[in-house]
Design a protein around this motif. Structure first.
Motif, PDB file in Angstrom:
ATOM      1  N   GLU A  22       0.868  -1.180   0.000  1.00  0.00           N
ATOM      2  CA  GLU A  22       0.000   0.000   0.000  1.00  0.00           C
ATOM      3  C   GLU A  22       0.903   1.228   0.000  1.00  0.00           C
ATOM      4  O   GLU A  22       1.294   1.719   1.056  1.00  0.00           O
ATOM      5  CB  GLU A  22      -0.888  -0.002   1.248  1.00  0.00           C
ATOM      6  N   ILE A  23       1.248   1.693  -1.177  1.00  0.00           N
ATOM      7  CA  ILE A  23       2.176   2.821  -1.310  1.00  0.00           C
ATOM      8  C   ILE A  23       1.377   4.091  -1.564  1.00  0.00           C
ATOM      9  O   ILE A  23       0.596   4.159  -2.516  1.00  0.00           O
ATOM     10  CB  ILE A  23       3.185   2.563  -2.448  1.00  0.00           C
ATOM     11  N   ASN A  24       1.609   5.081  -0.703  1.00  0.00           N
ATOM     12  CA  ASN A  24       0.878   6.344  -0.821  1.00  0.00           C
ATOM     13  C   ASN A  24       1.780   7.551  -0.984  1.00  0.00           C
ATOM     14  O   ASN A  24       1.295   8.659  -1.155  1.00  0.00           O
ATOM     15  CB  ASN A  24      -0.014   6.547   0.409  1.00  0.00           C
ATOM     16  N   THR A  25       3.098   7.340  -0.902  1.00  0.00           N
ATOM     17  CA  THR A  25       4.022   8.466  -1.042  1.00  0.00           C
ATOM     18  C   THR A  25       5.247   8.037  -1.847  1.00  0.00           C
ATOM     19  O   THR A  25       5.566   6.840  -1.930  1.00  0.00           O
ATOM     20  CB  THR A  25       4.526   8.974   0.329  1.00  0.00           C
ATOM     21  N   GLN A  26       5.929   9.020  -2.378  1.00  0.00           N
ATOM     22  CA  GLN A  26       7.171   8.756  -3.101  1.00  0.00           C
ATOM     23  C   GLN A  26       8.200   8.137  -2.170  1.00  0.00           C
ATOM     24  O   GLN A  26       8.938   7.230  -2.559  1.00  0.00           O
ATOM     25  CB  GLN A  26       7.717  10.060  -3.707  1.00  0.00           C
ATOM     26  N   GLU A  27       8.246   8.606  -0.934  1.00  0.00           N
ATOM     27  CA  GLU A  27       9.218   8.101   0.038  1.00  0.00           C
ATOM     28  C   GLU A  27       9.010   6.613   0.313  1.00  0.00           C
ATOM     29  O   GLU A  27       9.982   5.863   0.466  1.00  0.00           O
ATOM     30  CB  GLU A  27       9.149   8.901   1.341  1.00  0.00           C
ATOM     31  N   GLU A  28       7.763   6.180   0.385  1.00  0.00           N
ATOM     32  CA  GLU A  28       7.479   4.752   0.601  1.00  0.00           C
ATOM     33  C   GLU A  28       7.983   3.924  -0.578  1.00  0.00           C
ATOM     34  O   GLU A  28       8.605   2.878  -0.395  1.00  0.00           O
ATOM     35  CB  GLU A  28       5.983   4.527   0.815  1.00  0.00           C
ATOM     36  N   PHE A  29       7.709   4.403  -1.781  1.00  0.00           N
ATOM     37  CA  PHE A  29       8.188   3.694  -2.968  1.00  0.00           C
ATOM     38  C   PHE A  29       9.715   3.663  -2.982  1.00  0.00           C
ATOM     39  O   PHE A  29      10.319   2.619  -3.229  1.00  0.00           O
ATOM     40  CB  PHE A  29       7.670   4.349  -4.255  1.00  0.00           C
ATOM     41  N   ASP A  30      10.340   4.816  -2.711  1.00  0.00           N
ATOM     42  CA  ASP A  30      11.801   4.911  -2.746  1.00  0.00           C
ATOM     43  C   ASP A  30      12.448   3.921  -1.778  1.00  0.00           C
ATOM     44  O   ASP A  30      13.461   3.298  -2.108  1.00  0.00           O
ATOM     45  CB  ASP A  30      12.266   6.325  -2.422  1.00  0.00           C
ATOM     46  N   ALA A  31      11.874   3.784  -0.590  1.00  0.00           N
ATOM     47  CA  ALA A  31      12.442   2.864   0.411  1.00  0.00           C
ATOM     48  C   ALA A  31      12.361   1.419  -0.076  1.00  0.00           C
ATOM     49  O   ALA A  31      13.327   0.648   0.064  1.00  0.00           O
ATOM     50  CB  ALA A  31      11.717   3.020   1.746  1.00  0.00           C
ATOM     51  N   LEU A  32      11.239   1.045  -0.664  1.00  0.00           N
ATOM     52  CA  LEU A  32      11.101  -0.320  -1.194  1.00  0.00           C
ATOM     53  C   LEU A  32      12.008  -0.533  -2.398  1.00  0.00           C
ATOM     54  O   LEU A  32      12.578  -1.614  -2.576  1.00  0.00           O
ATOM     55  CB  LEU A  32       9.640  -0.603  -1.552  1.00  0.00           C
ATOM     56  N   HIS A  33      12.154   0.489  -3.225  1.00  0.00           N
ATOM     57  CA  HIS A  33      13.026   0.408  -4.391  1.00  0.00           C
ATOM     58  C   HIS A  33      14.477   0.214  -3.964  1.00  0.00           C
ATOM     59  O   HIS A  33      15.198  -0.615  -4.529  1.00  0.00           O
ATOM     60  CB  HIS A  33      12.873   1.669  -5.244  1.00  0.00           C
ATOM     61  N   LYS A  34      14.908   0.968  -2.958  1.00  0.00           N
ATOM     62  CA  LYS A  34      16.273   0.842  -2.454  1.00  0.00           C
ATOM     63  C   LYS A  34      16.529  -0.578  -1.946  1.00  0.00           C
ATOM     64  O   LYS A  34      17.547  -1.197  -2.280  1.00  0.00           O
ATOM     65  CB  LYS A  34      16.524   1.852  -1.339  1.00  0.00           C
TER      66      LYS A  34
END
Length: 141
Positions: A22-34
């Motif tokens: 459940e991604i709602n922000t760029q920061e959440e996506f960035d953390a999972l991407h990293k």
């Protein structure tokens, strides 16, 4: 080969996890991407595989899934990163500390993603990347 199987499984697991979150922000996506980048690097078990190479595999996977109209991609599409390669660095006139494929600093990688979003604020990054990449491709031929 075990490295190929590990890489394939790791990429599948990481992308599936991102698409299921459940991604709602760029920061959440960035953390999972990293985390996905470092997991993919680890899958190569001591072989040289960089952040630059990992981002390309992961980002192209999201791009291809979008092109194939894979439904879950729409949930994260606006947050997806653009694949960094020489075409994108040329057309955006951006200089990194080393060749994209040799880059092993996730912070520097993310700086480019943030810079790109700031440079094209009214665009979804992967949509803009698609047209810029085609434009650069024509110049290179």
């Amino acid at each position: 080969d075990i490295i190929i199987r590990n890489a394939r499984q790791t990429l599948h697991t990481s992308v599936t996890a991102i698409l299921s979150a459940e991604i709602n922000t760029q920061e959440e996506f960035d953390a999972l991407h990293k985390a996905a980048c470092y997991d993919l690097i680890s899958a190569f078990r001591g072989q040289t595989f960089t952040v630059g190479q990992a981002q390309k595999w992961i980002n192209m996977t999201f791009k291809y899934l979008h092109l194939l109209d894979y439904p879950k991609v729409q949930n994260v599409y606006e947050y997806c990163h653009i694949p960094i390669d020489s075409y994108m660095l040329n057309i955006t006139d951006y200089t990194m500390s080393k060749a994209w494929s040799k880059l092993n600093d996730y912070h520097e990688y993310l700086e480019y993603q943030n810079w790109f979003r700031d440079k094209y604020p009214n665009n979804i990054p992967l949509d803009k990347e698609f047209y810029l990449w085609l434009e650069e491709s024509k110049k290179q031929k």
